[in-house]
Structure formats: structure tokens, C-alpha cells
Write an enzyme that holds these catalytic residues in place. Sequence first.
Site, PDB file in Angstrom:
ATOM      1  CE  LYS A 278      -4.315  -6.442  16.297  1.00 57.05           C
ATOM      2  NZ  LYS A 278      -3.105  -5.968  15.602  1.00 57.05           N
TER       3      LYS A 278
ATOM      4  NE  ARG B  67       5.389 -12.167  13.287  1.00 63.57           N
ATOM      5  CZ  ARG B  67       5.935 -11.007  12.927  1.00 63.57           C
ATOM      6  NH1 ARG B  67       7.229 -10.833  12.983  1.00 63.57           N
ATOM      7  NH2 ARG B  67       5.157 -10.018  12.513  1.00 63.57           N
TER       8      ARG B  67
HETATM    9  N1  BES Z   1      -3.569  -9.467  12.799  1.00 55.20           N
HETATM   10  C1  BES Z   1      -2.522  -8.520  12.785  1.00 55.20           C
HETATM   11  C2  BES Z   1      -2.258  -7.940  11.390  1.00 55.20           C
HETATM   12  C3  BES Z   1      -3.370  -7.153  10.760  1.00 55.20           C
HETATM   13  C4  BES Z   1      -3.317  -5.770  10.753  1.00 55.20           C
HETATM   14  C5  BES Z   1      -4.429  -7.782  10.136  1.00 55.20           C
HETATM   15  C6  BES Z   1      -4.329  -5.049  10.141  1.00 55.20           C
HETATM   16  C7  BES Z   1      -5.434  -7.058   9.523  1.00 55.20           C
HETATM   17  C8  BES Z   1      -5.385  -5.692   9.524  1.00 55.20           C
HETATM   18  C9  BES Z   1      -1.212  -9.150  13.274  1.00 55.20           C
HETATM   19  O1  BES Z   1      -1.352 -10.176  14.195  1.00 55.20           O
HETATM   20  C10 BES Z   1      -0.440  -8.064  13.943  1.00 55.20           C
HETATM   21  O2  BES Z   1      -0.913  -7.524  14.891  1.00 55.20           O
HETATM   22  N2  BES Z   1       0.736  -7.761  13.421  1.00 55.20           N
HETATM   23  C11 BES Z   1       1.563  -6.746  13.981  1.00 55.20           C
HETATM   24  C12 BES Z   1       2.974  -7.249  13.987  1.00 55.20           C
HETATM   25  C13 BES Z   1       3.935  -6.377  14.744  1.00 55.20           C
HETATM   26  C14 BES Z   1       3.606  -6.396  16.213  1.00 55.20           C
HETATM   27  C15 BES Z   1       5.327  -6.868  14.505  1.00 55.20           C
HETATM   28  C16 BES Z   1       1.447  -5.501  13.107  1.00 55.20           C
HETATM   29  O3  BES Z   1       1.385  -5.625  11.888  1.00 55.20           O
HETATM   30  O4  BES Z   1       1.362  -4.414  13.657  1.00 55.20           O
HETATM   31 ZN    ZN Z   2      -1.572  -9.482  16.185  1.00 60.32          ZN
END
Ligand code: BES
Ligand code: ZN
Length: 483
Positions: free
Chosen positions: A262, A336
Site C-alpha cells: 500500500k 476476497r
Molecule cells: N483492506 C483493503 C480495503 C480498504 C481500503 C479498507 C480502505 C479500508 C479502507 C483491501 O484489502 C484492499 O486493499 N482492496 C484493494 C483492492 C484492489 C487491489 C483491487 C483496493 O480497494 O484498493
Molecule cells: Zn488489501
Amino acid sequence: MRTISTTLKLTNRFSPQGNIIYITTENTLPSQLVLSEDEENYVNQQKNVLKNELIMLNRYSHWIYLLFPKSAKSEYVLLENLRKLAAKVGDHANQNGLTSLQITGEETNTACILAVAEGILLNNYQFIQYRSDAEAKINSLTEISVVSDKLDQNDITRISVTSQATLWARDLVNEPVNKLNAIELAEKISETIRAAGGKAEVLNLQKIEALKMGGLLAVNKGSIDPPTFTILEWKPDHAVNPNPVVLVGKGVVYDSGGYSLKPGSSMETMKCDMAGGATVSAIVYAVASLKLPIHLIALIPATDNRLVGNAYVPGDIITMMDGTTVEVLNTDAEGRLILADALSYAKKYNPMLVLNFATLTGSAGRAIGAQGIVAMQSDARDFYDSLAESGHAVHERLVEFPMWDEYKEQIKSKIADLKNIGGTEAGAITAGKFLEHFTNYPFIHFDIASPAFLEKADSYRGLGGTGIGVRLVFDFLKKFASV
Ligand code: BES
Ligand code: ZN
Ligand code: ZN
């Protein structure tokens, strides 16, 4: 479980020398209240000229709070306004070192009185135990009494327990991963559910391997801590549902993104990535504590998502518990993967309905912000509509996104059955479609990525974990149990 420090009790007579909140929905002064001429002029000026909804009178030995909520489009909007006004009273009471508050409203309906009590209880939450000055900072308010002959003890117990459950979910979310890894989370949840009269079982690494939960195991490869799979159950003798309601909650105790790391500050709040697990645990806690006649199961797959030497990488092909192969193209789309195995596991219960709670996608938050929950359903229209109504009642509102099959094209892989990302568009929906692949029962998915954790305090929802979803599902199950 950290016990809620604020107690709520019911009495039928109030002490005139204590602090008191009068709720008035009729725009008239409460008949029990005797005001001096000066006070009456002040109140009328505040109410009629300045249109203030909250008026405070300092009687030196005590405070009087008058609530004059403005007329609202619906009863639900009025109740939410009252929760928010109550939060303001709670803040004022704490700033002034008050220890107790009485709530009354002669001409007001019971729902309004309960909304005020709920607003104060939820607003009084603090997560300060790691501060050296915690003792000095702790809220002074500890005792709320509801003065009413129209309410009974069950109403009061219900509001206390659902508030307590919500605050417990907040606690679990607010604990960082260095205080609560997957094993510690599973232990904490199990202890609390057993104490409430429910059953809890935690599957360890060997069992998870034996079950071939390839999604959970792949995400866990980057962790030095083993994963857990927690199973909670509340099975009363006279359940109204022959087939259980199964709750599934994402338990990523920390999401660094893994090799698809991230960027920048987006990692700062990622201790919240087990909020779905916290929500479903707290729902079981409330239902078991209040002995609702509903057969309920919760499944919480848990791990952190990090990057040590052998972590999974983009390009890996993994085999899920149900045999589906998945091409992992982004290790940050980990939720997921662990949820898919839990959803496959849920099939063995032949569930009446499965509700999935997850901080799943940033896309859900970009679409609607933190003012509601992005929700999707397949084969569960009536349950969904009832949940949407509960959403308005408790002000945890749902926004329905489609589960159209065309979106499934976006998650097809050329070299495996599925890929774990669906491109730049409709990210919340393609994530929902990925989950749906692993279901064969009425299914509703709630993406709580945005409302589960607030970086800025918002009235009684507070700062940090909100415990969203607990009051929503409790309201839905309570209504379902009484039909
Ligand atoms: N845990 C995150 C989603 C999230 C984002 C939770 C902001 C709380 C606040 C999830 O695992 C994630 O990183 N999702 C990605 C998916 C993408 C890589 C397809 C996202 O939403 O960017
Ligand atoms: Zn994630
Ligand atoms: Zn995540």
C-alpha cells in the site's frame, strides 16, 4: 471484554436535584419543569428566535438540558437527530464533570427516549487505555437513568447490550496488530462469546491446511503468525429458523498490501481490516446475551497480510477450498481470498441466509463515502429489503449495488478460473462478484471499508472503529424473530 463504564437503568421517578434531559417533540415546555421568569424568557428566545434544538440551563447544583428537535421528514430522521443531540449533551456533561444524567420526555414516544439513551452510551466510548494520562482523561459520566413509565426493563436491557456489543466491536478494531494478532483475536472473541452463552471453536493452522483453505493459506504465507478460522454459534432450543443464518467477517488483522504494498499513508489505518470479523462477533454477542430465538453462526477467517520472504506474489495461482483456481494479480486484494474459503465452508450449514461483512474495497468508499454501507445481494431480495429498512431505523444505511453477471467478465482469468482483481472500474462490484462465485445460498455482502473506521470523530460514531453493522443486523434479526 472491557466492560462498558456507563450504566443504563430505568426508574419511574426523577430526582429534581439531578441533571436532567427533557425531550420535547411538541414544541411546548415540559409540564414537569418549573422555570423562573428569566429562564422562561431565555428558553423562549433560544427556542423560538434562534431555533436552537438544544438549550442548556445552569442551575449550579445541576444542569437542565432541553431538547427541541426540529420536525423531521420521517420518524427515523427524528431518531437520528436525537442521537446526535444526545451526543452533544454527553460531551457537555463530560466537559463539566457530571457523573449522572436522567432522561425523560412526558409527551415523547419511547423510541425517542431510547434514541437519546443510545446516543449518550455510544458517544461515551473512549479508547485511551494506552495513554499515561488515561485516568485524568476518562469521561466523568457513568450513570444514565431513564425516567419513564412507558418503557420496560427489556427495552433498557436491549439498548445497553446492543450498545455494549457495538463498543466491543470498536475495541477490537482499535487494538493494533502488535496487541492483537490472528491468534489473540480468535481467543478474545471466543472468550467473550462463551461468556455470553454461545459456542466458540478456533481452527488452527493444521486444521486450515487439512481443509485446504488455499485463499487463507496464501495470504498467510507472508506472516510469521499462523492464521485462525473462528466458528461461533448460538443455537437456542426454540429457534424460529430451521436453517441457520451464517455471518462471515473479514479478519485481516493488518493489511500492508503484501508485495502489492500500500502506498504512503493508506497503510496507517489498516489495523481496521478485521472490522468485519469484529462486527459479526459482536452480533453473536448481542444475540446470545439477549437470547434471541435465532440459530446463528459466525465464521471469521483471520491473518495479517504482510511480506516476509515466502509471501505470495502477483502471478501466483492458488487453489481455493472448493477447488476454484485463482490467479493472484494483486496481493492487496487479499480480503476476497480469505472470505471465499469461509463462504465455501458456509455451504455445509445449508444456510437460510449468509451475511458477509468486510472492509473490502477503497472503491466502495470512493463511491459513497462513510455515510452508508455498499451492499449487494444475490437470491436474497426480501431479506435485503428488510435489512434496508433496519438500516434506516438504526441509521446504518444501505446503498444497493448491482450483482449483474456482466461484471463477472472482469474477473475471468485466461490461465485460471478467476483472477483476484477486476480492473479500474466498478471495483466494489467486481469484489462482490468474486465472493458470489463461492456461494450457493441467499447471500448479502456489505462492504464497510469506509464507515468501519473514521479518521475524524463524527458525533456518537466517534473516532476510529465505529462498530458499524452490529445495530443493523441486530435490528433485522430481532424483527425476523418476532414474526
Ligand atoms: N483492506 C483493503 C480495503 C480498504 C481500503 C479498507 C480502505 C479500508 C479502507 C483491501 O484489502 C484492499 O486493499 N482492496 C484493494 C483492492 C484492489 C487491489 C483491487 C483496493 O480497494 O484498493
Ligand atoms: Zn488489501
Ligand atoms: Zn484488506
